[in-house]
Design a protein around this motif. Structure first.
Motif, short mmCIF file in Angstrom:
data_model
loop_
_atom_site.label_atom_id
_atom_site.label_comp_id
_atom_site.label_asym_id
_atom_site.label_seq_id
_atom_site.Cartn_x
_atom_site.Cartn_y
_atom_site.Cartn_z
N LYS A 1 0.85 -1.21 0.00
CA LYS A 1 0.00 0.00 0.00
C LYS A 1 0.88 1.25 0.00
CE LYS A 1 -3.99 -1.91 2.46
NZ LYS A 1 -4.76 -1.86 3.72
N GLY A 2 1.95 1.22 0.78
CA GLY A 2 2.87 2.36 0.82
C GLY A 2 3.54 2.61 -0.51
N GLN A 3 3.87 1.53 -1.23
CA GLN A 3 4.46 1.68 -2.56
C GLN A 3 3.47 2.36 -3.50
OE1 GLN A 3 7.76 0.95 -3.56
NE2 GLN A 3 7.91 0.84 -1.34
N TYR A 4 2.21 1.95 -3.43
CA TYR A 4 1.19 2.57 -4.28
C TYR A 4 0.98 4.04 -3.91
CZ TYR A 4 -0.08 -1.92 -6.32
OH TYR A 4 -0.05 -3.11 -7.00
N MET A 5 1.06 4.35 -2.62
CA MET A 5 0.92 5.73 -2.20
C MET A 5 2.06 6.56 -2.81
SD MET A 5 -0.21 6.96 1.55
CE MET A 5 1.29 7.00 2.46
N GLY A 6 3.27 6.01 -2.82
CA GLY A 6 4.40 6.70 -3.42
C GLY A 6 4.22 6.90 -4.91
N ILE A 7 3.77 5.86 -5.60
CA ILE A 7 3.55 5.94 -7.05
C ILE A 7 2.55 7.05 -7.37
CG2 ILE A 7 2.52 4.74 -9.03
CD1 ILE A 7 3.66 2.10 -7.71
N HIS A 8 1.46 7.10 -6.62
CA HIS A 8 0.43 8.12 -6.88
C HIS A 8 0.91 9.52 -6.51
CE1 HIS A 8 -2.54 4.60 -6.60
NE2 HIS A 8 -2.27 4.85 -7.86
N SER A 9 1.70 9.63 -5.45
CA SER A 9 2.24 10.94 -5.07
C SER A 9 3.17 11.47 -6.17
CB SER A 9 3.01 10.85 -3.75
OG SER A 9 2.14 10.58 -2.70
N TYR A 10 4.04 10.59 -6.66
CA TYR A 10 4.95 11.03 -7.73
C TYR A 10 4.18 11.41 -8.99
CZ TYR A 10 9.24 10.25 -5.21
OH TYR A 10 10.27 10.36 -4.30
N GLU A 11 3.08 10.73 -9.25
CA GLU A 11 2.25 11.08 -10.40
C GLU A 11 1.78 12.54 -10.27
OE1 GLU A 11 1.08 10.74 -13.98
OE2 GLU A 11 1.85 8.93 -13.01
N HIS A 12 1.34 12.88 -9.07
CA HIS A 12 0.88 14.25 -8.77
C HIS A 12 2.03 15.25 -8.97
CE1 HIS A 12 -1.00 17.57 -6.60
NE2 HIS A 12 0.11 17.65 -5.91
N TYR A 13 3.20 14.92 -8.42
CA TYR A 13 4.34 15.83 -8.52
C TYR A 13 4.78 16.01 -9.97
CZ TYR A 13 4.80 14.85 -3.49
OH TYR A 13 4.56 14.71 -2.15
N ILE A 14 4.85 14.91 -10.71
CA ILE A 14 5.32 14.95 -12.10
C ILE A 14 4.41 15.84 -12.95
CG2 ILE A 14 5.56 13.54 -14.19
CD1 ILE A 14 6.61 11.28 -12.24
N GLN A 15 3.10 15.78 -12.71
CA GLN A 15 2.16 16.61 -13.46
C GLN A 15 2.40 18.09 -13.20
OE1 GLN A 15 -1.75 15.27 -12.37
NE2 GLN A 15 -1.58 13.37 -13.53
N LYS A 16 2.88 18.42 -12.02
CA LYS A 16 3.06 19.82 -11.65
C LYS A 16 4.44 20.36 -12.01
CE LYS A 16 -0.53 20.19 -8.35
NZ LYS A 16 -1.48 21.17 -8.79
N LEU A 17 5.39 19.48 -12.24
CA LEU A 17 6.76 19.92 -12.51
C LEU A 17 6.94 20.39 -13.95
CD1 LEU A 17 8.82 17.25 -10.60
CD2 LEU A 17 9.00 19.72 -10.26
N GLU A 18 7.66 21.48 -14.11
CA GLU A 18 8.00 21.95 -15.45
C GLU A 18 9.47 21.76 -15.74
OE1 GLU A 18 6.46 25.91 -15.98
OE2 GLU A 18 4.48 25.30 -15.28
N ASP A 19 10.30 21.72 -14.72
CA ASP A 19 11.74 21.53 -14.87
C ASP A 19 12.00 20.10 -15.34
OD1 ASP A 19 14.42 20.61 -14.11
OD2 ASP A 19 14.63 22.58 -13.14
N SER A 20 12.53 19.95 -16.57
CA SER A 20 12.68 18.62 -17.17
C SER A 20 13.68 17.75 -16.41
CB SER A 20 13.05 18.73 -18.64
OG SER A 20 14.28 19.40 -18.79
N LYS A 21 14.71 18.36 -15.83
CA LYS A 21 15.71 17.59 -15.07
C LYS A 21 15.07 16.98 -13.83
CE LYS A 21 20.11 18.07 -12.63
NZ LYS A 21 19.93 18.35 -11.22
N ILE A 22 14.34 17.77 -13.09
CA ILE A 22 13.68 17.29 -11.87
C ILE A 22 12.60 16.28 -12.24
CG2 ILE A 22 12.32 17.94 -9.84
CD1 ILE A 22 13.74 20.69 -9.94
N LYS A 23 11.85 16.59 -13.29
CA LYS A 23 10.79 15.69 -13.74
C LYS A 23 11.36 14.31 -14.08
CE LYS A 23 7.28 17.22 -16.18
NZ LYS A 23 6.28 17.59 -17.20
#
Length: 139
Positions: free
Chosen positions: A13-35
């Motif tokens: 469950k914790g792994q899935y929580m991480g996957i979904h959190s990163y999905e949220h962050y990736i959508q908001k990031l514009e910096d290609s290196k960080i993305k």
């Protein structure tokens, strides 16, 4: 084995929580290196989730397929507390990784069989490397 399956599902469950959190962050990031870094970390969480799900199946259990209700609420609350700046998103990811490591360390302390313990410890080591990478991104 029922206890081991239950603990591994909590970890999953914790792994899935991480996957979904990163999905949220990736959508908001514009910096290609960080993305790109976030996508790599997310990919590793997906691989870890598959490994844990396979272990659960090999033990005769049924792996969960999401973070569960409590995890989804917790993820939503965590996202509300962060500014959408690159630094805010990195700090959010770092906070999530730290939380995940703490929770996982508790699971490893429980009665796992040797193969399951090795798998979780291997994943934990990789998660610690994620925190190191994320910390470097802030600097």
């Amino acid at each position: 084995m029922e206890h081991v399956i239950k603990e591994l599902n909590e970890f999953l469950k914790g792994q899935y929580m991480g996957i979904h959190s990163y999905e949220h962050y990736i959508q908001k990031l514009e910096d290609s290196k960080i993305k790109k870094e976030f996508q790599q970390i997310q990919q590793e969480h997906k691989i870890h989730a598959m490994k844990v799900a396979k272990r659960i199946q090999n033990l005769g259990g049924k792996p969960v397929d999401d973070e569960g209700f409590v995890g989804s609420i917790q993820g939503f609350i965590n996202q509300l507390n962060l500014p959408d700046t690159p630094e805010g998103l990195i700090k959010g990811a770092l906070k999530g990784e730290d939380f995940g490591i703490q929770m996982s360390e508790e699971i490893v302390k429980s009665d796992l069989d040797d193969e399951s313990r090795e798998l979780i410890e291997e994943i934990l080591d990789r998660d610690r490397q994620h925190t190191f990478l994320l910390s470097k991104l802030i600097q």
